[in-house]
Design a protein around this motif. Structure first.
Motif, PDB file in Angstrom:
ATOM      1  N   MET A   1     -91.784 -18.698  67.873  1.00  0.00           N
ATOM      2  CA  MET A   1     -90.958 -17.529  67.603  1.00  0.00           C
ATOM      3  C   MET A   1     -91.133 -16.530  68.743  1.00  0.00           C
ATOM      4  O   MET A   1     -92.076 -15.750  68.758  1.00  0.00           O
ATOM      5  N   TYR A   2     -90.245 -16.555  69.698  1.00  0.00           N
ATOM      6  CA  TYR A   2     -90.337 -15.680  70.865  1.00  0.00           C
ATOM      7  C   TYR A   2     -89.457 -14.448  70.632  1.00  0.00           C
ATOM      8  O   TYR A   2     -88.317 -14.390  71.049  1.00  0.00           O
ATOM      9  N   ASP A   3     -89.992 -13.452  69.918  1.00  0.00           N
ATOM     10  CA  ASP A   3     -89.199 -12.281  69.640  1.00  0.00           C
ATOM     11  C   ASP A   3     -89.919 -11.045  70.134  1.00  0.00           C
ATOM     12  O   ASP A   3     -91.059 -11.098  70.551  1.00  0.00           O
ATOM     13  N   GLU A   4     -89.225  -9.932  70.058  1.00  0.00           N
ATOM     14  CA  GLU A   4     -89.776  -8.694  70.594  1.00  0.00           C
ATOM     15  C   GLU A   4     -90.136  -7.705  69.491  1.00  0.00           C
ATOM     16  O   GLU A   4     -90.384  -6.543  69.751  1.00  0.00           O
ATOM     17  N   GLY A   5     -90.111  -8.128  68.239  1.00  0.00           N
ATOM     18  CA  GLY A   5     -90.348  -7.208  67.145  1.00  0.00           C
ATOM     19  C   GLY A   5     -91.807  -7.079  66.777  1.00  0.00           C
ATOM     20  O   GLY A   5     -92.671  -7.812  67.241  1.00  0.00           O
ATOM     21  N   THR A   6     -92.083  -6.097  65.909  1.00  0.00           N
ATOM     22  CA  THR A   6     -93.416  -5.934  65.353  1.00  0.00           C
ATOM     23  C   THR A   6     -93.559  -6.845  64.140  1.00  0.00           C
ATOM     24  O   THR A   6     -92.582  -7.442  63.665  1.00  0.00           O
ATOM     25  N   VAL A   7     -94.766  -6.917  63.610  1.00  0.00           N
ATOM     26  CA  VAL A   7     -94.973  -7.698  62.392  1.00  0.00           C
ATOM     27  C   VAL A   7     -94.162  -7.086  61.254  1.00  0.00           C
ATOM     28  O   VAL A   7     -93.597  -7.801  60.428  1.00  0.00           O
ATOM     29  N   GLY A   8     -94.115  -5.761  61.217  1.00  0.00           N
ATOM     30  CA  GLY A   8     -93.325  -5.112  60.181  1.00  0.00           C
ATOM     31  C   GLY A   8     -91.856  -5.479  60.246  1.00  0.00           C
ATOM     32  O   GLY A   8     -91.201  -5.692  59.214  1.00  0.00           O
TER      33      GLY A   8
END
Length: 405
Positions: A1-8
């Motif tokens: 999962m190559y994403d730029e988000g936070t865990v939240g």
């Protein structure tokens, strides 16, 4: 999962994917609706293993799905170490003890010497340097195991495979490729089993415990650590056996903390202290740095996992003598990162937290810029709009870690 988000942010996506309301997820996870709402909005960090495990179990996903990663940024120090992963994966997945992929290999003494030269880079979390030579080393060690000149060569090659497998485990795990880390740990365990050496088996158990796939299965992790510690305990008459057993007791203590079982965490941390008292406090010379100094570092990690913050974390940090870790940048950075994470929970200590996190990054940049818990804390601090000076510093860290800023 190559994403730029936070865990939240991922929590919100996964919750909606499962068709759950915040209230329903709160009921399934045992966490409050207000906490989950704040976490989804980036107002509370999700960096404790216990919370991650409960949420993953409630959502019926793996912890990796929730935490995300690997995270690749434009910063070469953060992203370039991942260049070794494809070749490392190919070597680990295509070799076996009886079926090597390599058709030839350098003499075994040369390989073992190179493996020893690699160790300082491993301890410094210099994955770029390690990744340049480790895949070939693993390939060629398998060759010597499968076609040994004699029994002594086979034994030495197997011992080398255990050591190389441990190094490969940490490279993969620290870069966020936990599945690959587990494969590397399994290869180390297979070599140790063939040697039938109880201390080497315990070493392999330690890295298996670190990389075991989890979704609220820390009770299983605890059982694994307790069993492995008990099995190697008869061999603690030897310093190496003591160090390996000590690291397993620390793992059991952390697992107890994740399960919020203070009695279990306290018992195993006490066992670790007793073992550390039997050997010199020289983490630079000991396996995985096990020593009184390292026990104190793990006390910080256990406290942060149990939700401690602020002054309590600082009091524990003062018991650590970082000058004893001159050759162990990874251990030192882990300690600094945990202190920073604990302090970040206290509004009045966030500026101090930034300082600790910056020290961690300077000490082991390749690792800290790839650390999911530190990344989550940086994102949280940035979202809380810390003082202007802190905001500038955080934006720099965020850019290097691939955190939206």
């Amino acid at each position: 999962m190559y994403d730029e988000g936070t865990v939240g942010a991922r929590l919100r996506v996964l919750r909606r994917w499962r068709g759950l309301t915040l209230t329903e997820l709160a009921g399934l996870s045992g966490l409050s609706t207000s906490y989950l709402s704040m976490a989804e909005r980036g107002l509370r960090p999700i960096d404790r293993r216990s919370v991650i495990g409960r949420l993953a179990a409630a959502l019926k996903v793996s912890e990796s799905d929730l935490v995300g990663g690997p995270h690749l940024s434009a910063d070469p120090v953060q992203s370039d170490p991942h260049l070794c992963v494809p070749s490392l994966r190919a070597v680990l997945q295509t070799n076996s003890l009886d079926g090597p992929s390599a058709e030839r290999a350098r003499p075994l003494p040369e390989l073992l010497s190179e493996l020893q030269r690699l160790e300082p880079f491993h301890q410094a979390c210099d994955y770029l340097s390690v990744g340049k030579v480790l895949p070939d080393l693993l390939d060629e060690l398998h060759f010597h195991v499968a076609a040994p000149e004699d029994e002594a060569v086979e034994q030495a090659a197997l011992q080398g495979l255990v050591q190389a497998g441990v190094v490969a485990t940490f490279v993969a795990k620290d870069l966020g490729h936990n599945d690959l880390g587990y494969i590397a740990a399994t290869r180390a365990a297979q070599a140790a089993d063939r040697l039938d050496d109880p201390v080497l088996k315990a070493m392999a158990s330690f890295v298996l415990i670190l990389t075991t796939p989890r979704a609220a299965t820390w009770d299983r992790t605890l059982r694994m650590a307790e069993r492995a510690a008990n099995e190697v305990e008869p061999y603690t008459v030897d310093p190496l056996g003591t160090q390996v057993c000590g690291m397993l007791t620390l793992s059991a203590g952390l697992a107890g903390a994740v399960l919020q079982r203070g009695d279990i965490a306290q018992h195993w941390m006490g066992q670790a202290e007793a073992l550390a008292a039997r050997i010199p406090d020289t983490p630079d010379d000991n396996w995985m740095s096990f020593s009184a100094t390292n026990v104190n570092i793990w006390k910080v990690a256990v406290a942060v996992e149990r939700g401690e913050s602020g002054g309590t974390v600082l009091d524990l940090a003062r018991q650590v003598h970082p000058e004893k870790l001159s050759g162990k940048n990874g251990r030192l950075a882990a300690y600094m990162g945990d202190v920073g994470r604990g302090l970040a929970r206290e509004p009045k200590m966030r500026q101090q937290a930034i300082g600790w996190l910056q020290q961690a990054e300077q000490t082991a940049p390749q690792w800290i810029r790839n650390s999911a818990p530190v990344r989550e804390t940086v994102a949280y601090l940035l979202g809380r709009a810390v003082a202007e000076a802190g905001g500038r510093e955080l934006r720099g860290m965020a850019a290097r870690m691939g955190v939206p800023h």
